[in-house]
Design an enzyme around this catalytic site. Structure first.
Site, PDB file in Angstrom:
ATOM      1  N   GLU A 148     -87.467  30.493   8.130  1.00  0.00           N
ATOM      2  CA  GLU A 148     -88.639  29.738   8.600  1.00  0.00           C
ATOM      3  C   GLU A 148     -88.644  29.641  10.122  1.00  0.00           C
ATOM      4  O   GLU A 148     -89.700  29.681  10.749  1.00  0.00           O
ATOM      5  CB  GLU A 148     -88.651  28.332   7.977  1.00  0.00           C
ATOM      6  CG  GLU A 148     -88.864  28.313   6.469  1.00  0.00           C
ATOM      7  CD  GLU A 148     -90.233  28.850   6.089  1.00  0.00           C
ATOM      8  OE1 GLU A 148     -90.444  30.074   6.190  1.00  0.00           O
ATOM      9  OE2 GLU A 148     -91.094  28.054   5.680  1.00  0.00           O
TER      10      GLU A 148
ATOM     11  N   THR B 142     -98.612  29.721  11.561  1.00  0.00           N
ATOM     12  CA  THR B 142     -98.019  28.379  11.650  1.00  0.00           C
ATOM     13  C   THR B 142     -97.746  28.016  13.102  1.00  0.00           C
ATOM     14  O   THR B 142     -98.002  26.897  13.547  1.00  0.00           O
ATOM     15  CB  THR B 142     -96.694  28.359  10.853  1.00  0.00           C
ATOM     16  OG1 THR B 142     -96.958  28.843   9.552  1.00  0.00           O
ATOM     17  CG2 THR B 142     -96.124  26.965  10.761  1.00  0.00           C
TER      18      THR B 142
HETATM   19  P1  ADP Z   1     -96.866  31.471   5.650  1.00  0.00           P
HETATM   20  O1  ADP Z   1     -97.090  29.979   5.679  1.00  0.00           O
HETATM   21  O2  ADP Z   1     -97.889  32.161   4.812  1.00  0.00           O
HETATM   22  O3  ADP Z   1     -95.482  31.825   5.269  1.00  0.00           O
HETATM   23  P2  ADP Z   1     -96.186  31.891   8.416  1.00  0.00           P
HETATM   24  O4  ADP Z   1     -97.112  32.029   9.591  1.00  0.00           O
HETATM   25  O5  ADP Z   1     -95.256  30.735   8.357  1.00  0.00           O
HETATM   26  O6  ADP Z   1     -97.113  31.979   7.128  1.00  0.00           O
HETATM   27  O7  ADP Z   1     -95.276  33.198   8.301  1.00  0.00           O
HETATM   28  C1  ADP Z   1     -95.811  34.455   8.408  1.00  0.00           C
HETATM   29  C2  ADP Z   1     -95.122  35.181   9.551  1.00  0.00           C
HETATM   30  O8  ADP Z   1     -93.772  35.526   9.187  1.00  0.00           O
HETATM   31  C3  ADP Z   1     -95.841  36.483   9.863  1.00  0.00           C
HETATM   32  O9  ADP Z   1     -95.862  36.652  11.267  1.00  0.00           O
HETATM   33  C4  ADP Z   1     -94.959  37.538   9.222  1.00  0.00           C
HETATM   34  O10 ADP Z   1     -95.015  38.786   9.882  1.00  0.00           O
HETATM   35  C5  ADP Z   1     -93.560  36.931   9.360  1.00  0.00           C
HETATM   36  N1  ADP Z   1     -92.629  37.432   8.320  1.00  0.00           N
HETATM   37  C6  ADP Z   1     -91.466  38.067   8.545  1.00  0.00           C
HETATM   38  N2  ADP Z   1     -90.863  38.404   7.383  1.00  0.00           N
HETATM   39  C7  ADP Z   1     -91.668  37.988   6.382  1.00  0.00           C
HETATM   40  C8  ADP Z   1     -91.597  38.060   4.963  1.00  0.00           C
HETATM   41  N3  ADP Z   1     -90.596  38.649   4.329  1.00  0.00           N
HETATM   42  N4  ADP Z   1     -92.602  37.507   4.268  1.00  0.00           N
HETATM   43  C9  ADP Z   1     -93.656  36.930   4.890  1.00  0.00           C
HETATM   44  N5  ADP Z   1     -93.782  36.828   6.236  1.00  0.00           N
HETATM   45  C10 ADP Z   1     -92.792  37.350   6.982  1.00  0.00           C
END
Ligand code: ADP
Length: 307
Positions: free
Chosen positions: A128, A181
């Site tokens: 995260e 986020t």
């Molecule tokens: P969500 O709340 O949908 O998880 P976030 O903005 O917290 O959205 O996370 C998405 C970000 O994390 C994107 O920039 C994405 O490229 C990155 N990311 C890296 N690895 C992963 C993964 N395995 N799954 C999803 N997002 C990922």
């Protein structure tokens, strides 16, 4: 055990009034992952066709979580992680958390269950931190534990699983616009009014009491956010129309899921949750924005192994 296949659930964090401290897992929405041992000490990642995420382990949350666990365990093997990403990244229903929590759960099995649930949540929080800049627990904790999970404190980590009433259903609409986020955190105010804080902690306490007492009306009354929703809702097209529509359709309450753009509503019973889905659909059908609607029971188990 050399290989494990798992289901990693989508999660709704913040839950209206409980910004950064509460989340719950969904039963029928989530990713699938296969994690297998490699003889060589390295991490490789592959994705099911259609997703566009970084494959370099240090840039993918799954890789970051796996590396920390392998290092801590002093493991003499590497792993390959295959991700079938069904939760769109940036959706606000815990896409990154599903990969982080799924990796933590699955790799722990391959390591012979050496870590506790709290340690798994701590490892998953590293993912995260990569995704959003903040190592928050309100998605990864319910993804690992199931049900509702309260992250009372992150330093030190103190997570409490809260039972979910049996007839509690969630409807989520995901407008297909990306809200990172990281960006939706930047617009939040640094200071809040005391009267708003008082209202907010009354609602959080009411929500927790409602969940324990199976008191659906109390849950509904408590889903009221005076602090974050007024600021963040501007990022979501037709937010107030959506909210009016789901309340009119009989939802207990709802709000922004995570940092958006998804919006969730909780309802008593599946029929009511379906009426809420129809109402959300009516609002968004006219917008021209693409969207998905999910309807799910609350997931009591968290990440599970698939046979
Ligand atoms: P969500 O709340 O949908 O998880 P976030 O903005 O917290 O959205 O996370 C998405 C970000 O994390 C994107 O920039 C994405 O490229 C990155 N990311 C890296 N690895 C992963 C993964 N395995 N799954 C999803 N997002 C990922």
């Amino acid at each position: 055990m050399d290989k494990i296949k798992i289901f990693a659930p989508a999660t709704v964090a913040n839950v209206s009034c409980a910004f950064d401290i509460l989340g719950f897992a969904l039963e029928s929405v989530g990713d699938e992952m296969i994690i297998s041992k490699l003889a060589e000490k390295k991490i490789t990642i592959s994705l099911e066709e259609g997703s566009n995420l970084p494959l370099a382990p240090e840039k993918n949350v799954a890789g970051v979580v796996a590396q920390a666990m392998l290092d801590k365990a002093n493991a003499n093997f590497g792993i390959h992680i295959h991700i079938d990403k069904r939760i769109k990244p940036g959706s606000g229903i815990g896409s990154s958390a599903a990969s982080s929590a799924g990796t933590a759960y699955a790799l722990n099995k391959l390591l012979g269950n050496i870590f506790t649930d709290t340690e798994l949540i701590e490892f998953a929080m590293l993912g995260e931190a990569l995704a959003s800049g903040i190592p928050h627990a309100d998605n990864v904790a319910p993804a690992i534990l199931g049900g509702f999970a309260l992250a009372r404190s992150t330093h030190p980590l103190d997570v409490i699983k809260i039972p979910a009433p049996q007839e509690l259903y969630c409807t989520v609409i995901h407008p297909q616009i990306e809200v990172k986020t990281e960006n939706s955190r930047k617009i939040l105010k640094k200071n809040i009014l005391l009267k708003n804080a008082v209202s907010q902690w009354g609602n959080i306490a009411g929500l927790i009491a409602g969940l324990y007492r199976n008191d659906y009306d109390l849950i509904g009354r408590s889903l009221d956010d005076k602090i974050v929703e007024p600021v963040r809702s501007i990022l979501i097209p037709l937010f107030s129309e959506l909210k009016q529509a789901f309340l009119k359709a009989g939802a207990l309450g709802g709000g922004i899921s995570g940092s958006g753009p998804s919006v969730f509503a909780l309802s008593k019973g599946k029929n009511r949750a379906q009426k809420v889905a129809d109402a959300m659909n009516d609002v968004y059908a006219k917008t021209g924005v693409d969207y998905d609607i999910h309807l799910s029971k609350i997931n009591e188990q968290g990440v599970i192994e698939l046979k």
